[in-house]
Design a protein around this motif. Structure first.
Motif, PDB file in Angstrom:
ATOM      1  N   LYS A  61       2.151   1.753  -3.459  1.00 50.13           N
ATOM      2  CA  LYS A  61       1.039   2.191  -4.300  1.00 50.13           C
ATOM      3  C   LYS A  61       0.748   3.672  -4.076  1.00 50.13           C
ATOM      4  O   LYS A  61       0.476   4.423  -5.019  1.00 50.13           O
ATOM      5  CB  LYS A  61      -0.199   1.344  -3.991  1.00 50.13           C
ATOM      6  N   ALA A  62       0.803   4.127  -2.821  1.00 54.85           N
ATOM      7  CA  ALA A  62       0.558   5.541  -2.517  1.00 54.85           C
ATOM      8  C   ALA A  62       1.594   6.435  -3.173  1.00 54.85           C
ATOM      9  O   ALA A  62       1.291   7.573  -3.552  1.00 54.85           O
ATOM     10  CB  ALA A  62       0.559   5.749  -1.004  1.00 54.85           C
TER      11      ALA A  62
ATOM     12  N   ASP B 267       0.131   6.283   3.482  1.00 52.12           N
ATOM     13  CA  ASP B 267       0.280   7.504   2.683  1.00 52.12           C
ATOM     14  C   ASP B 267       1.205   8.521   3.343  1.00 52.12           C
ATOM     15  O   ASP B 267       1.377   9.627   2.832  1.00 52.12           O
ATOM     16  CB  ASP B 267      -1.078   8.135   2.392  1.00 52.12           C
TER      17      ASP B 267
ATOM     18  N   SER C 276       0.343   7.205  -6.647  1.00 45.90           N
ATOM     19  CA  SER C 276      -1.040   7.650  -6.763  1.00 45.90           C
ATOM     20  C   SER C 276      -1.148   9.008  -7.448  1.00 45.90           C
ATOM     21  O   SER C 276      -0.327   9.900  -7.208  1.00 45.90           O
ATOM     22  CB  SER C 276      -1.669   7.718  -5.369  1.00 45.90           C
TER      23      SER C 276
ATOM     24  N   ARG D 245       0.833  -1.204   0.000  1.00 48.01           N
ATOM     25  CA  ARG D 245       0.000   0.000   0.000  1.00 48.01           C
ATOM     26  C   ARG D 245       0.870   1.258   0.000  1.00 48.01           C
ATOM     27  O   ARG D 245       0.521   2.262  -0.623  1.00 48.01           O
ATOM     28  CB  ARG D 245      -0.929  -0.002   1.213  1.00 48.01           C
ATOM     29  N   TRP D 246       1.979   1.207   0.707  1.00 50.41           N
ATOM     30  CA  TRP D 246       2.894   2.347   0.767  1.00 50.41           C
ATOM     31  C   TRP D 246       3.480   2.643  -0.615  1.00 50.41           C
ATOM     32  O   TRP D 246       3.539   3.790  -1.054  1.00 50.41           O
ATOM     33  CB  TRP D 246       3.984   2.043   1.782  1.00 50.41           C
TER      34      TRP D 246
ATOM     35  N   LEU E  80      -1.039  12.007  -5.164  1.00 56.01           N
ATOM     36  CA  LEU E  80       0.178  12.285  -4.393  1.00 56.01           C
ATOM     37  C   LEU E  80       0.481  13.784  -4.261  1.00 56.01           C
ATOM     38  O   LEU E  80       0.798  14.242  -3.158  1.00 56.01           O
ATOM     39  CB  LEU E  80       1.371  11.546  -5.005  1.00 56.01           C
TER      40      LEU E  80
END
Length: 415
Positions: free
Chosen positions: A94-95, A360, A98, A91-92, A101
């Motif tokens: 992926k963020a 995030d 993003s 997830r980190w 961002l």
């Protein structure tokens, strides 16, 4: 209101101070025997610009391909890494890719700027100085080093922060102790950069909060929370304690405390290291703060000591310090400031601590969604940089006033 705060790290202490300033009756519960004994104990101490703190956000720190692999990987997978931590890491990453961002980084920049102003105001009101150092240099060995901090630089410049491109000679005039033999093509000079001793500031605010009526309960382990009515349970006590509101500032432990109530915080402990050593020769030691973006190391002057911080590990580890990471920190101070500190003395302090981090990179500041329960946690490596602003904004929110900084990006509901 009678408000309970869980945790007496830098975030919990600043929250206690701001709430007592608003006239609330505050009780702080901390499982350790003193304030700022965990994540706040010996962190880097860089408070501004917050976005230049290594791994301040997943979109800063170089190409995504270099985050886990290679000689200068941003995150090292330590022994004991769990499946949930690997999911967090996904997830980190992926963020960091993003489309949202830029907006996320802008929100962090605004919180950092507001927090620095609040910290300065509080320090002036209390007439305290937590070994504050002024000015910061981002050292550039090669042109490619700029890639590690470029997203942060763009936002900081757009926000009006003065960032000067200087050549190697000028950099060495700003920091006379910089080695003439270490490769350096130039640097970025931030005159308004700031650093300090996080633990010392927390202790000062603890006493200030106590003078205003706050009560600190140490060696008090909170085992559970209640909502409607708000309250908490303490190990060794049969009955829960009731309050008008509870604020969770418990760092990594915040996720476990909130989970039984149905509030999920995807938080991971990213462990980092620091070395604190006494100044050997003032003219050879750093005068302000220095950031090495390639190795993700910060060097900050804290009174008559210098703190060198870096390294990021995901996983519990095997109980031993990671020797290559410590070697990188020792090489950073001896390479950049030879003869400046006494790294071989018995006064050197080596520390490994957790940074409670959300995918995030942003903290949670605001209501939990449960009646009477609030959250101020998940500040990662920016606890010192964000604490004063987060605390003031949360106090305003609890008083049903509009905070001076937008907290929409820091709501728990984003997860």
């Amino acid at each position: 209101m009678h408000i309970a705060i869980v945790g007496a790290g830098i975030v919990g202490v600043t929250t206690a101070y701001e709430l007592t300033c608003d006239g609330h009756e505050v009780s702080v519960f901390e499982q350790r025997s003193a304030a700022a004994e965990e994540s706040s104990f010996a962190n880097a101490g860089l408070s501004s610009p917050a976005l230049l703190i290594p791994l301040a956000a997943p979109g800063i720190g170089g190409p995504q391909s270099n985050r886990l692999w290679g000689r200068h990987a941003a995150v090292r997978l330590a022994k004991g890494v769990t499946a949930s931590e690997l999911r967090w890491l996904w997830r980190w990453r992926k963020a960091g890719r993003s489309p949202a961002l830029p907006m996320a980084l802008s929100a962090l920049e605004q919180l950092g700027r507001y927090s620095q102003a609040r910290m300065r105001w509080v320090s002036e009101q209390l007439q305290v100085d937590a070994e504050t150092g002024r000015g910061a240099l981002v050292l550039l060995r090669t042109v490619e080093d700029l890639a590690h901090v470029q997203p942060a630089l763009q936002l900081l410049r757009e926000a009006g922060m003065a960032i000067h491109d200087v050549d190697a000679e000028t950099a060495r005039q700003i920091e006379p102790g910089l080695s003439p033999d270490t490769p350096l093509i130039g640097a970025l000079h931030i005159p308004d950069g700031e650093s300090g001793n996080c633990r010392l500031f927390a202790q000062m605010l603890r006493y200030a909060a106590q003078e205003r009526g706050a009560q600190f309960h140490f060696n008090a382990q909170v085992t559970g929370l209640d909502a409607a009515p708000a309250g908490l349970r303490i190990a060794g006590e049969t009955l829960p304690r009731r309050f008008d509101a509870v604020v969770v500032c418990a760092g990594v432990a915040a996720a476990a405390l909130l989970r039984p109530l149905g509030a999920e915080l995807p938080m991971a402990a990213l462990h980092g290291y620091s070395i604190s050593a006494p100044v050997r020769e003032d003219s050879h030691a750093p005068q302000g703060s220095v950031v090495d973006p390639l190795h993700r190391v910060t060097i900050t002057r804290q009174g008559q000591r210098v703190r060198i911080a870096g390294g990021t590990e995901l996983g519990r580890g095997d109980g031993a310090h990671h020797a290559p990471t410590l070697q990188t920190l020792y090489q950073a101070i001896s390479g950049w400031f030879p003869g400046g500190v006494q790294v071989s003395s018995g006064q050197v302090q080596v520390w490994r601590g957790a940074r409670p981090t959300l995918p995030d990179g942003a903290p949670i500041v605001g209501p939990s969604g449960l009646p009477g329960v609030w959250v101020n946690a998940g500040h990662g490596g920016c606890g010192y940089a964000f604490a004063s602003g987060s605390a003031r904004a949360l106090a305003d929110l609890m008083a049903q006033r509009a905070p001076e900084v937008d907290l929409q990006h820091f709501a728990l509901r984003r997860f």
